[in-house]
Motif scaffolding. Structure first.
Motif, short mmCIF file in Angstrom:
data_model
loop_
_atom_site.label_atom_id
_atom_site.label_comp_id
_atom_site.label_asym_id
_atom_site.label_seq_id
_atom_site.Cartn_x
_atom_site.Cartn_y
_atom_site.Cartn_z
N GLU A 1 36.85 21.37 -32.06
CA GLU A 1 36.89 21.32 -33.88
C GLU A 1 37.93 22.69 -34.36
O GLU A 1 37.99 22.55 -35.49
N PHE A 2 37.76 23.58 -33.67
CA PHE A 2 38.11 24.96 -34.21
C PHE A 2 39.64 25.17 -33.76
O PHE A 2 40.41 26.12 -34.01
N LEU A 3 40.62 24.02 -33.30
CA LEU A 3 41.74 24.36 -32.66
C LEU A 3 42.96 23.92 -33.82
O LEU A 3 44.14 24.05 -33.46
N GLY A 4 42.58 23.22 -34.83
CA GLY A 4 43.30 22.80 -35.84
C GLY A 4 44.74 22.07 -35.44
O GLY A 4 44.51 21.16 -34.33
N ASP A 5 45.85 22.44 -35.66
CA ASP A 5 46.92 21.90 -35.12
C ASP A 5 47.49 22.21 -33.70
O ASP A 5 48.47 21.71 -33.17
N ARG A 6 46.55 22.99 -33.07
CA ARG A 6 46.74 23.31 -31.75
C ARG A 6 45.99 22.40 -30.67
O ARG A 6 46.10 22.47 -29.55
N VAL A 7 45.42 21.54 -31.39
CA VAL A 7 44.31 20.78 -30.57
C VAL A 7 44.96 20.09 -29.25
O VAL A 7 44.28 19.75 -28.29
N ASP A 8 46.24 19.67 -29.40
CA ASP A 8 46.90 19.02 -28.21
C ASP A 8 47.66 20.00 -27.33
O ASP A 8 48.45 19.80 -26.55
N ARG A 9 47.41 21.18 -27.72
CA ARG A 9 48.10 22.23 -26.72
C ARG A 9 46.93 23.27 -26.51
O ARG A 9 47.15 24.50 -26.14
N TRP A 10 45.62 22.87 -26.17
CA TRP A 10 44.54 23.67 -25.70
C TRP A 10 43.94 22.97 -24.38
O TRP A 10 43.95 21.97 -24.32
N ALA A 11 43.52 24.09 -23.74
CA ALA A 11 42.44 23.63 -22.50
C ALA A 11 41.27 24.39 -22.57
O ALA A 11 41.22 25.39 -23.07
N HIS A 12 40.19 23.82 -22.16
CA HIS A 12 38.81 24.56 -22.10
C HIS A 12 38.29 24.31 -20.71
O HIS A 12 38.45 23.32 -20.00
N LEU A 13 37.87 25.40 -20.05
CA LEU A 13 37.47 25.44 -18.77
C LEU A 13 36.14 25.99 -18.67
O LEU A 13 35.71 27.01 -18.92
N ASP A 14 34.86 25.08 -18.49
CA ASP A 14 33.56 25.53 -18.29
C ASP A 14 33.16 25.76 -16.96
O ASP A 14 33.50 24.92 -15.87
N MET A 15 33.28 27.06 -16.56
CA MET A 15 33.37 27.44 -15.22
C MET A 15 31.95 28.52 -14.98
O MET A 15 32.06 29.38 -14.03
N SER A 16 30.79 27.77 -15.58
CA SER A 16 29.38 28.45 -15.20
C SER A 16 29.24 28.70 -13.76
O SER A 16 28.83 29.60 -13.18
N ALA A 17 29.13 27.29 -13.27
CA ALA A 17 28.61 27.08 -11.89
C ALA A 17 29.67 27.95 -10.75
O ALA A 17 29.21 28.78 -10.13
N PRO A 18 30.85 28.07 -10.86
CA PRO A 18 31.80 28.74 -9.66
C PRO A 18 31.92 30.10 -10.02
O PRO A 18 32.66 30.72 -9.27
N SER A 19 31.44 30.65 -11.19
CA SER A 19 31.45 32.06 -11.34
C SER A 19 30.53 33.07 -10.47
O SER A 19 30.83 34.05 -10.62
N TRP A 20 29.88 32.17 -9.90
CA TRP A 20 29.02 33.08 -9.08
C TRP A 20 28.77 32.21 -7.66
O TRP A 20 28.53 31.01 -7.69
N ALA A 21 28.38 33.32 -6.52
CA ALA A 21 28.09 32.52 -5.41
C ALA A 21 26.88 33.09 -4.72
O ALA A 21 26.72 34.43 -4.72
N ALA A 22 26.05 32.32 -4.24
CA ALA A 22 24.67 32.73 -3.66
C ALA A 22 24.72 33.39 -2.39
O ALA A 22 23.91 34.25 -1.94
N ALA A 23 25.75 33.02 -1.89
CA ALA A 23 26.01 33.69 -0.36
C ALA A 23 27.76 33.70 -0.19
O ALA A 23 28.30 32.92 -0.93
N ALA A 24 27.97 34.49 0.76
CA ALA A 24 29.53 34.45 1.17
C ALA A 24 29.80 32.93 1.44
O ALA A 24 29.18 32.56 2.31
N ASP A 25 31.05 32.80 0.95
CA ASP A 25 31.53 31.27 1.29
C ASP A 25 33.15 31.55 1.25
O ASP A 25 33.67 31.37 0.28
N GLY A 26 33.59 31.36 2.27
CA GLY A 26 35.11 31.46 2.36
C GLY A 26 35.66 32.66 1.93
O GLY A 26 35.07 33.86 2.18
N GLU A 27 36.82 32.81 0.80
CA GLU A 27 36.94 33.96 0.32
C GLU A 27 36.29 34.62 -0.92
O GLU A 27 36.25 35.67 -1.39
N LEU A 28 34.98 33.84 -1.17
CA LEU A 28 33.93 34.30 -2.14
C LEU A 28 33.09 35.23 -1.44
O LEU A 28 32.42 35.03 -0.18
N SER A 29 32.40 36.36 -1.97
CA SER A 29 31.69 37.34 -1.53
C SER A 29 30.12 36.94 -2.51
O SER A 29 30.42 36.27 -3.45
#
Length: 480
Positions: free
Chosen positions: A435-463
């Motif tokens: 709703e806040f993108l106005g005339d840029r709404v067709d040139r916008w991307a939103h990434l909801d990255m709550s889950a992959p922002s944190w690792a409970a244990a080392a996993d591959g390249e993630l610490s």
């Protein structure tokens, strides 16, 4: 970061031998040891008796006392693509001691992507938060290749990506007793000040009030640590496009009046993971001199409980003049992003707007711990981000923005609800932001990255802990 260098011949140190589906990968015998035939036979026999030694990240240790090398690590590279090499690098560095020098012997005709993936994996797998409790790894790693000059650019790219990820992880791992909005803003300004051509400004509460950042002020109003907005700009003269990055920067989230349970609050120092990623990617773009203009906005606030905290039912006026009815003060991230997005559209004239946010728990319910939710109306932009995520190992999956869900945003006392109860948590958060993108709404991307922002244990390249998710993906996107 610990040193990694390209060499043509290995020194007297622990060898790391890559293993593919056909066994140990071919290498130049001069790069190994005097008893290369014996060593090759030993490694082949070790792999023959191991279970899936070629699996990316699998490690088999071969002690060789009183011989050179005295120890060998056979590390699986899977399909030997960049991701397989990244997993191998992370596994190798974890299998070694902190003071143990390594020599990784690559195939004679290895592709540059192999060196890039391997080096990224080594650095990312070797990361640890420098909290004074655990000493950082310091021992050097050699990458043994027939022609070191051929791989210099690949190693430089890996170094930039890993350095950005380390910074994003450090920022996110920092306890909120240290990391308030003023601290974060000062850290960004200090980092920017070390890079020619990069400018940064921190907006304090008086300016935020004068400019009308009502969402940011509402969310930060309950805390003794007032909010900030950081604006970071990389504008090279040869820029061919203008990308605006926006990152959610909630330095701690109690949930406000709609308070979280204790268990849900424990890791809320990570609620500024989006801010950390966009800052780190922008700094890396400046380090690499990328020919793209990047404007980065980081709305910073601490969502606390007090007599001055905003309430469910409050009506908030945003930067663009529209209003939101607060339905849940634990849906605070979208309120600060709304102000920043409105400002970006009105003042910065972007070609593309990308926001990253640890926004909803629904992201994890839908996609699990390693995949972010991607929302965009722009097929080309969504495709470019998806490709950057696949290449960097930071996965995402595109989700819908159904127009018929827009009615769920309707409020009787404001332009929209902040957090409707219908339509799905992550989807409606994205619908609200658009709703806040106005005339840029067709040139916008939103990434909801709550889950992959944190690792409970080392996993591959993630610490274990903060992953720095998004920093490498954004750098790949900006470099394309």
């Amino acid at each position: 970061m610990f040193p990694i260098r390209l060499v043509a011949q290995a020194g007297d140190r622990t060898r790391v031998i890559p293993v593919g589906s056909a066994g140990p990968l071919d290498a130049d015998p001069a790069d190994l040891a005097a008893d290369v035939a014996v060593l090759a036979a030993e490694v082949a026999e070790l792999c023959r008796t191991a279970e899936q030694p070629e699996r990316a990240g699998a490690v088999q240790a071969l002690p060789r006392p009183l011989r050179t090398p005295a120890k060998v690590l056979a590390v699986g590279v899977g399909a030997a693509d960049e991701g397989g090499w990244r997993a191998a690098g992370a596994a190798a560095v974890r299998a070694a001691k902190d003071d143990e020098p390594l020599a990784v012997v690559l195939p004679t005709e290895a592709a540059p992507d192999a060196v890039r993936g391997l080096a990224e994996g080594l650095w990312l797998g070797g990361y640890r938060y420098t909290d004074g409790v655990q000493p950082p790894r310091a021992a050097e790693v050699e990458l043994v290749v027939a022609h070191p000059d051929r791989y210099a650019a690949a190693l430089d790219a890996a170094r930039a990506a890993a350095r950005a990820t380390w910074l994003a992880r450090d920022l996110t791992n920092t306890p909120s007793s240290v990391k308030n909005p003023a601290w974060f803003a000062a850290r960004v300004l200090a980092e920017a000040g070390r890079r020619p051509g990069l400018s940064a400004t921190a907006w304090e509460p008086d300016r935020l009030a004068a400019e009308g950042f009502g969402g940011l002020l509402a969310v930060g109003g309950g805390s003794a640590n007032p909010p900030r907005l950081v604006e970071l700009s990389w504008a090279p003269p040869d820029a061919t496009r203008h990308v605006v990055l926006v990152g959610k920067g909630i330095t701690f989230d109690t949930g406000g009046i709609s308070i979280k349970p204790v268990a849900a609050m424990q890791l809320m120092r990570k609620d500024m993971g989006g801010a950390a990623a966009v800052v780190a990617a922008t700094l890396a773009a400046a380090d690499l001199g990328l020919p793209v203009r990047v404007s980065t906005l980081v709305p910073l606030a601490e969502n606390a409980v007090s007599g001055s905290a905003y309430r469910p039912g409050d009506v908030i006026t945003h930067y663009d003049g529209t209003t939101s009815e607060s339905t849940n003060t634990d849906a605070e991230g979208r309120l600060v992003l709304a102000d920043a997005l409105g400002y970006a559209v009105a003042r910065l004239d972007p070609d593309v707007v990308i926001d990253l946010a640890t926004l909803t728990g629904a992201n994890a319910v839908a996609l699990g711990a390693r995949t972010a939710a991607l929302y965009s109306h722009d097929d080309a932009l969504a495709g470019a981000l998806y490709a950057a995520g696949q290449a960097s190992g930071e996965r995402m999956w595109r989700m819908p923005l159904p127009d018929d869900y827009a009615e769920f945003l309707h409020s009787d006392i404001a332009d929209r609800y902040s957090a409707p109860t219908q339509g799905g948590g992550s989807v409606m958060a994205a619908m609200y932001l658009r709703e806040f993108l106005g005339d840029r709404v067709d040139r916008w991307a939103h990434l909801d990255m709550s889950a992959p922002s944190w690792a409970a244990a080392a996993d591959g390249e993630l610490s274990k802990g903060a992953t720095g998710w998004g920093a490498r993906m954004l750098l790949r996107y900006l470099s394309a």
